[in-house]
Scaffold this active site. Structure first.
Site, PDB file in Angstrom:
ATOM      1  CD  GLU A 102      -3.149   0.550   0.231  1.00 48.08           C
ATOM      2  OE1 GLU A 102      -2.630   1.314  -0.613  1.00 48.08           O
ATOM      3  OE2 GLU A 102      -4.355   0.554   0.445  1.00 48.08           O
ATOM      4  CG  ASP A 103      -0.986   4.792  -1.562  1.00 48.74           C
ATOM      5  OD1 ASP A 103      -1.707   4.101  -0.810  1.00 48.74           O
ATOM      6  OD2 ASP A 103      -1.460   5.649  -2.326  1.00 48.74           O
ATOM      7  CG  ASP A 106      -5.648   7.186   5.420  1.00 54.46           C
ATOM      8  OD1 ASP A 106      -6.385   6.207   5.237  1.00 54.46           O
ATOM      9  OD2 ASP A 106      -5.522   8.092   4.590  1.00 54.46           O
ATOM     10  CG  PHE A 155      -4.541  15.386   1.535  1.00 55.32           C
ATOM     11  CD1 PHE A 155      -5.241  14.192   1.451  1.00 55.32           C
ATOM     12  CD2 PHE A 155      -4.143  16.010   0.363  1.00 55.32           C
ATOM     13  CE1 PHE A 155      -5.563  13.627   0.217  1.00 55.32           C
ATOM     14  CE2 PHE A 155      -4.460  15.465  -0.872  1.00 55.32           C
ATOM     15  CZ  PHE A 155      -5.164  14.273  -0.940  1.00 55.32           C
ATOM     16  NE  ARG A 168      -2.928   8.271  -9.007  1.00 52.10           N
ATOM     17  CZ  ARG A 168      -3.459   7.762  -7.901  1.00 52.10           C
ATOM     18  NH1 ARG A 168      -2.680   7.360  -6.927  1.00 52.10           N
ATOM     19  NH2 ARG A 168      -4.765   7.658  -7.770  1.00 52.10           N
TER      20      ARG A 168
END
Length: 178
Positions: A102-103, A106, A155, A168
């Protein structure tokens, strides 16, 4: 690295690519040690994790394979709290060790959803490797086995992470400034 604008938001430099690469190398070394002899299947969660997965996989020295799933749980800068599967897993994972890549973790909803789906397919073991982890944002009882970097609940974009599909391609990670 300077302040950048993506759509209606401004972002400032947060984590540079050198620090990211060092963290990835450390995670890969742990995986190489922990999973030696197991031929794990790495499952990259698209779209965000593709950059991390590519860099991580190039550091993996043990026998292994990689495949992809595509999930969506964000709208704008917020998690929707719902996970939508766009592309599922085609491989048989019965009695295989899998590493979900996963990036960012959260809320944990996406990983929880993926692990539930994978458990139904009888893997030997499910591990999670994440570039970023926001412990303050976690809402699920999940374990992230390999964390490259822990960050506060802010964020971010870049290095595969996006704001409404933009950003990205940034080589570094930026944090929202507004």
């Amino acid at each position: 690295m300077n302040t950048i604008q993506i759509k209606d938001k401004k972002f400032v430099p947060y984590i540079d690519r050198k620090k990211i690469q060092e963290a990835i190398q450390k995670v890969a070394a742990r995986i190489n040690e922990d999973l030696a002899g197991q031929n794990p299947l790495f499952i990259c969660v698209l779209n965000g994790a593709f950059v991390f997965a590519a860099d991580l996989f190039r550091e993996i020295t043990i026998d292994s394979e990689i495949t992809f799933m595509r999930m969506k749980s964000y709208s704008g800068t917020q998690s929707t709290g719902r996970v939508k599967e766009i592309q599922g897993l085609g491989e048989d994972i019965t009695e295989r060790t899998v590493v979900v890549v996963e990036d960012i973790v959260d809320t944990g909803y996406t990983i929880q959803h993926i692990k539930e789906q994978l458990r139904a397919r009888n893997p030997k073991d499910i591990r999670v490797a994440s570039l970023l982890f926001k412990p303050e944002a976690l809402k699920c009882d999940i374990k992230v086995d390999y964390v490259a970097l822990e960050i506060p609940n802010a964020f971010i974009v870049g290095y595969g992470l996006d704001y409404d599909e933009q950003g990205r391609n940034l080589k570094d990670i930026y944090v929202i400034s507004e």
